[in-house]
Design a protein around this motif. Structure first.
Motif, PDB file in Angstrom:
ATOM      1  N   GLU A  82     -21.688 -90.191  40.067  1.00 48.23           N
ATOM      2  CA  GLU A  82     -21.633 -90.637  41.471  1.00 48.23           C
ATOM      3  C   GLU A  82     -22.689 -89.967  42.344  1.00 48.23           C
ATOM      4  N   LYS A  83     -23.758 -89.453  41.723  1.00 42.75           N
ATOM      5  CA  LYS A  83     -24.820 -88.826  42.505  1.00 42.75           C
ATOM      6  C   LYS A  83     -26.124 -89.629  42.504  1.00 42.75           C
ATOM      7  N   VAL A  84     -26.095 -90.864  41.991  1.00 40.49           N
ATOM      8  CA  VAL A  84     -27.299 -91.694  42.028  1.00 40.49           C
ATOM      9  C   VAL A  84     -27.703 -91.912  43.486  1.00 40.49           C
ATOM     10  N   GLY A  85     -28.973 -91.659  43.784  1.00 42.09           N
ATOM     11  CA  GLY A  85     -29.474 -91.775  45.150  1.00 42.09           C
ATOM     12  C   GLY A  85     -29.427 -90.484  45.921  1.00 42.09           C
ATOM     13  N   GLU A  86     -28.743 -89.472  45.370  1.00 47.18           N
ATOM     14  CA  GLU A  86     -28.643 -88.186  46.061  1.00 47.18           C
ATOM     15  C   GLU A  86     -29.763 -87.238  45.643  1.00 47.18           C
ATOM     16  N   LYS A  87     -30.020 -86.265  46.500  1.00 48.10           N
ATOM     17  CA  LYS A  87     -31.028 -85.248  46.228  1.00 48.10           C
ATOM     18  C   LYS A  87     -30.440 -84.208  45.286  1.00 48.10           C
ATOM     19  N   ILE A  88     -31.049 -84.056  44.115  1.00 48.45           N
ATOM     20  CA  ILE A  88     -30.549 -83.058  43.159  1.00 48.45           C
ATOM     21  C   ILE A  88     -31.637 -82.075  42.752  1.00 48.45           C
ATOM     22  N   GLY A  89     -32.851 -82.272  43.254  1.00 51.95           N
ATOM     23  CA  GLY A  89     -33.955 -81.406  42.846  1.00 51.95           C
ATOM     24  C   GLY A  89     -34.963 -81.196  43.961  1.00 51.95           C
ATOM     25  N   SER A  90     -35.960 -80.419  43.655  1.00 48.24           N
ATOM     26  CA  SER A  90     -37.044 -80.125  44.596  1.00 48.24           C
ATOM     27  C   SER A  90     -37.813 -81.388  44.972  1.00 48.24           C
ATOM     28  N   ASP A  91     -38.395 -81.395  46.161  1.00 49.49           N
ATOM     29  CA  ASP A  91     -39.198 -82.537  46.626  1.00 49.49           C
ATOM     30  C   ASP A  91     -40.351 -82.850  45.692  1.00 49.49           C
ATOM     31  N   ILE A  92     -40.846 -81.839  44.983  1.00 53.68           N
ATOM     32  CA  ILE A  92     -42.028 -82.058  44.138  1.00 53.68           C
ATOM     33  C   ILE A  92     -41.661 -82.468  42.712  1.00 53.68           C
ATOM     34  N   LEU A  93     -40.359 -82.555  42.428  1.00 53.89           N
ATOM     35  CA  LEU A  93     -39.931 -82.811  41.055  1.00 53.89           C
ATOM     36  C   LEU A  93     -39.843 -84.306  40.764  1.00 53.89           C
ATOM     37  N   LYS A  94     -40.589 -84.741  39.743  1.00 57.28           N
ATOM     38  CA  LYS A  94     -40.540 -86.127  39.277  1.00 57.28           C
ATOM     39  C   LYS A  94     -40.353 -86.125  37.761  1.00 57.28           C
ATOM     40  N   ILE A  95     -39.305 -86.781  37.301  1.00 56.37           N
ATOM     41  CA  ILE A  95     -39.017 -86.864  35.869  1.00 56.37           C
ATOM     42  C   ILE A  95     -38.819 -88.324  35.492  1.00 56.37           C
ATOM     43  N   LYS A  96     -39.509 -88.759  34.449  1.00 51.92           N
ATOM     44  CA  LYS A  96     -39.437 -90.138  33.988  1.00 51.92           C
ATOM     45  C   LYS A  96     -38.995 -90.196  32.532  1.00 51.92           C
ATOM     46  N   ASP A  97     -38.568 -91.388  32.139  1.00 50.16           N
ATOM     47  CA  ASP A  97     -38.428 -91.696  30.715  1.00 50.16           C
ATOM     48  C   ASP A  97     -39.509 -92.729  30.415  1.00 50.16           C
ATOM     49  N   VAL A  98     -40.381 -92.420  29.461  1.00 47.19           N
ATOM     50  CA  VAL A  98     -41.495 -93.321  29.157  1.00 47.19           C
ATOM     51  C   VAL A  98     -41.476 -93.692  27.675  1.00 47.19           C
ATOM     52  N   PRO A  99     -41.759 -94.960  27.345  1.00 49.72           N
ATOM     53  CA  PRO A  99     -41.742 -95.371  25.932  1.00 49.72           C
ATOM     54  C   PRO A  99     -42.925 -94.859  25.132  1.00 49.72           C
ATOM     55  N   TYR A 100     -44.000 -94.453  25.847  1.00 49.44           N
ATOM     56  CA  TYR A 100     -45.188 -93.970  25.138  1.00 49.44           C
ATOM     57  C   TYR A 100     -45.799 -92.790  25.878  1.00 49.44           C
ATOM     58  N   TYR A 101     -46.125 -91.739  25.120  1.00 46.75           N
ATOM     59  CA  TYR A 101     -46.898 -90.616  25.635  1.00 46.75           C
ATOM     60  C   TYR A 101     -47.815 -90.180  24.513  1.00 46.75           C
ATOM     61  N   GLU A 102     -49.090 -90.110  24.791  1.00 50.87           N
ATOM     62  CA  GLU A 102     -50.065 -89.805  23.749  1.00 50.87           C
ATOM     63  C   GLU A 102     -49.759 -88.467  23.080  1.00 50.87           C
ATOM     64  N   GLY A 103     -49.657 -88.501  21.762  1.00 56.54           N
ATOM     65  CA  GLY A 103     -49.378 -87.299  20.985  1.00 56.54           C
ATOM     66  C   GLY A 103     -47.923 -87.115  20.634  1.00 56.54           C
ATOM     67  N   SER A 104     -47.020 -87.808  21.325  1.00 56.94           N
ATOM     68  CA  SER A 104     -45.597 -87.666  21.038  1.00 56.94           C
ATOM     69  C   SER A 104     -45.234 -88.375  19.737  1.00 56.94           C
ATOM     70  N   LEU A 105     -44.274 -87.826  19.017  1.00 55.03           N
ATOM     71  CA  LEU A 105     -43.767 -88.453  17.806  1.00 55.03           C
ATOM     72  C   LEU A 105     -42.506 -89.273  18.082  1.00 55.03           C
ATOM     73  N   SER A 106     -42.135 -89.403  19.356  1.00 57.34           N
ATOM     74  CA  SER A 106     -40.905 -90.110  19.730  1.00 57.34           C
ATOM     75  C   SER A 106     -41.163 -91.493  20.310  1.00 57.34           C
ATOM     76  N   ASN A 107     -42.418 -91.915  20.409  1.00 56.19           N
ATOM     77  CA  ASN A 107     -42.741 -93.203  21.027  1.00 56.19           C
ATOM     78  C   ASN A 107     -42.029 -94.351  20.320  1.00 56.19           C
ATOM     79  N   ALA A 108     -41.576 -95.337  21.096  1.00 62.20           N
ATOM     80  CA  ALA A 108     -40.853 -96.466  20.497  1.00 62.20           C
ATOM     81  C   ALA A 108     -40.855 -97.658  21.439  1.00 62.20           C
ATOM     82  N   ALA A 109     -40.995 -98.847  20.860  1.00 61.03           N
ATOM     83  CA  ALA A 109     -40.979-100.082  21.646  1.00 61.03           C
ATOM     84  C   ALA A 109     -39.568-100.639  21.797  1.00 61.03           C
ATOM     85  N   PHE A 110     -38.628-100.171  20.966  1.00 58.29           N
ATOM     86  CA  PHE A 110     -37.243-100.603  21.098  1.00 58.29           C
ATOM     87  C   PHE A 110     -36.318 -99.474  20.671  1.00 58.29           C
TER      88      PHE A 110
END
Length: 438
Positions: free
Chosen positions: A258-286
């Protein structure tokens, strides 16, 4: 019997019995060489494969697995038998394969082109670099390896997807001379051999061990700290990944419910989930359900944007899956902490006075992602006037993980890719409790 023949036979029989069916065929190849004190200790060159079958009817799933394309009738009957004994009111689903899948290149094949002699050359070089340092008394372990993973997934609803990915890794442990031995460890992983810097990996391990020589504890108190990139990646893997699982939130096992939309971190903090990152062994299209993966903001300028969903948890909330089903339940593909502008040395200057956390111990026993509370043994480096002045040991760091996110005041650009798919730079946290015995 080929994969396609086996699959078609199972699907035909399943439909005749009133079931939808889904097959996942996984092939894995692993090569690795390990030296123990400079002598070959282990040599692995192995293939393995598995076939997983799921049957679905009335929202209930039964499953079975095998390692050979033989007796599809028997595998189906085993899955149906397991279906019949399942006692659950939760509704399950298969995905129909529709939607836009990201175009991801995950297989390069460059590690497989290396001869065993070339791989041994890299491994011996790592050991040689570390062992020639006068402060190093022992190099207990040196490892180099690479892997290839292939996945084919199909079901009777129309899903038909394949994936192939590869990559390599190297790691080394060393021991430096002191009143009590000081250990150092470092690793690297990547998708191409030219990006696996074995010299740097060895040097980093040596530096780690030497920095601990003469280490001592500190007085208990509140400290400004740098969580070094590798340790911050480990911390968010342990704490944040379970917190952003919709399944855990639905079971009241996440402090972010129930905290979606709420402030839980610093103003400068950005965290994503990405399907591809160069060098990662976890990349996946599905994901593990065949749902296409996509980039999504988890935390944006400190605000919590979304949980991660699989098909079942998304249905419960009238949402779409975010493409994050995994063998562990729900997990990001690549959990990426967006970098800042400062390199590691600039972060140390900005810290001015404080402690760099270089090792966290007991993450799986001393950290609770349900409450966010943690109390962990740690080691590090003491910083005075922007300079490292010595090693720190026998300390305990404690607090609440969400407070760490709120207290991040600077983010580095020294990116680290972990085995678990967390990708992070080093960060400065303005305040954390440290217990010492000085």
């Amino acid at each position: 019997m080929t994969y396609n023949e086996f699959k078609d036979k199972v699907f035909k029989l399943a439909k005749e019995k009133g079931f939808e069916a889904q097959i996942t065929y996984s092939k894995n190849y692993e090569f690795s060489i390990r030296l123990a004190n400079g002598n070959m200790d282990e040599y692995k060159d192995a293939n393995n494969s598995s076939i997983s079958l799921k049957v679905l009817k009335n929202g209930k799933i039964g499953s079975a697995s095998t390692t050979i394309f033989d007796a599809p009738e028997r595998l189906l009957e085993e899955a149906i038998t397991n279906y019949e004994i399942i006692d659950s009111e939760e509704e399950n689903f298969f995905y129909d394969g529709k939607g836009e899948y990201p175009d991801i290149k995950s297989y390069y094949g460059e590690f497989e082109k290396l001869s065993v002699k070339e791989k041994m050359g890299k491994l011996n070089k790592m050991h040689e670099i570390a062992s020639k340092d006068e402060s190093i008394m022992m190099v207990p372990m040196t490892v180099l390896g690479h892997q290839v993973t292939e996945v084919s997934m199909a079901n009777t609803l129309g899903l038909e997807k394949t994936y192939k990915g590869d990559g390599g890794y190297a790691y080394i442990s060393v021991v430096a001379k002191d009143k009590s031995p000081r250990s150092g460890f470092w690793y690297g992983l990547t998708t191409k051999p030219e990006n696996l810097n074995v010299e740097e990996i060895s040097q980093k391990a040596v530096e780690e061990a030497k920095a601990k020589i003469g280490a001592k504890s500190v007085k208990s108190g509140k400290y400004r700290v740098i969580f070094r990139k590798d340790e911050f990646a480990s911390l968010i893997s342990t704490m944040l990944i379970p917190m952003i699982s919709a399944e855990n939130a639905q079971k009241n096992m996440s402090p972010l419910k129930e905290k979606v939309g709420e402030k839980i971190g610093s103003d400068i903090l950005k965290i994503k989930d990405v399907p591809y990152y160069e060098g990662s062994l976890s990349n996946a299209a599905f994901d593990n359900e065949g749902v296409p993966t996509k980039e999504k903001n988890i935390i944006e300028n400190g605000k919590f944007k979304t949980f991660l969903y699989n098909l079942k948890t998304a249905k419960k909330e009238g949402k779409e899956s975010t493409g994050n089903a995994s063998g562990r339940g729900i997990a990001p593909i690549n959990l990426l902490v967006e970098p800042g502008e400062l390199n590691f040395n600039e972060l140390i200057k900005k810290l001015d006075n404080g402690i760099i956390i270089t090792s966290l111990e007991g993450l799986h026993s001393g950290a609770n992602p349900i409450s966010g509370e943690f109390s962990l043994g740690a080691q590090g480096l003491k910083v005075e006037n922007g300079e490292i002045v010595g090693g720190v040991e026998q300390i305990t760091v404690s607090g609440n993980f969400l407070n760490i996110l709120k207290n991040i005041e600077a983010i580095g650009n020294d990116m680290w890719i972990s085995f678990g798919g967390a990708i992070s730079p080093s960060v400065i946290v303005s305040e954390i409790d440290i217990a010492g015995n000085e």
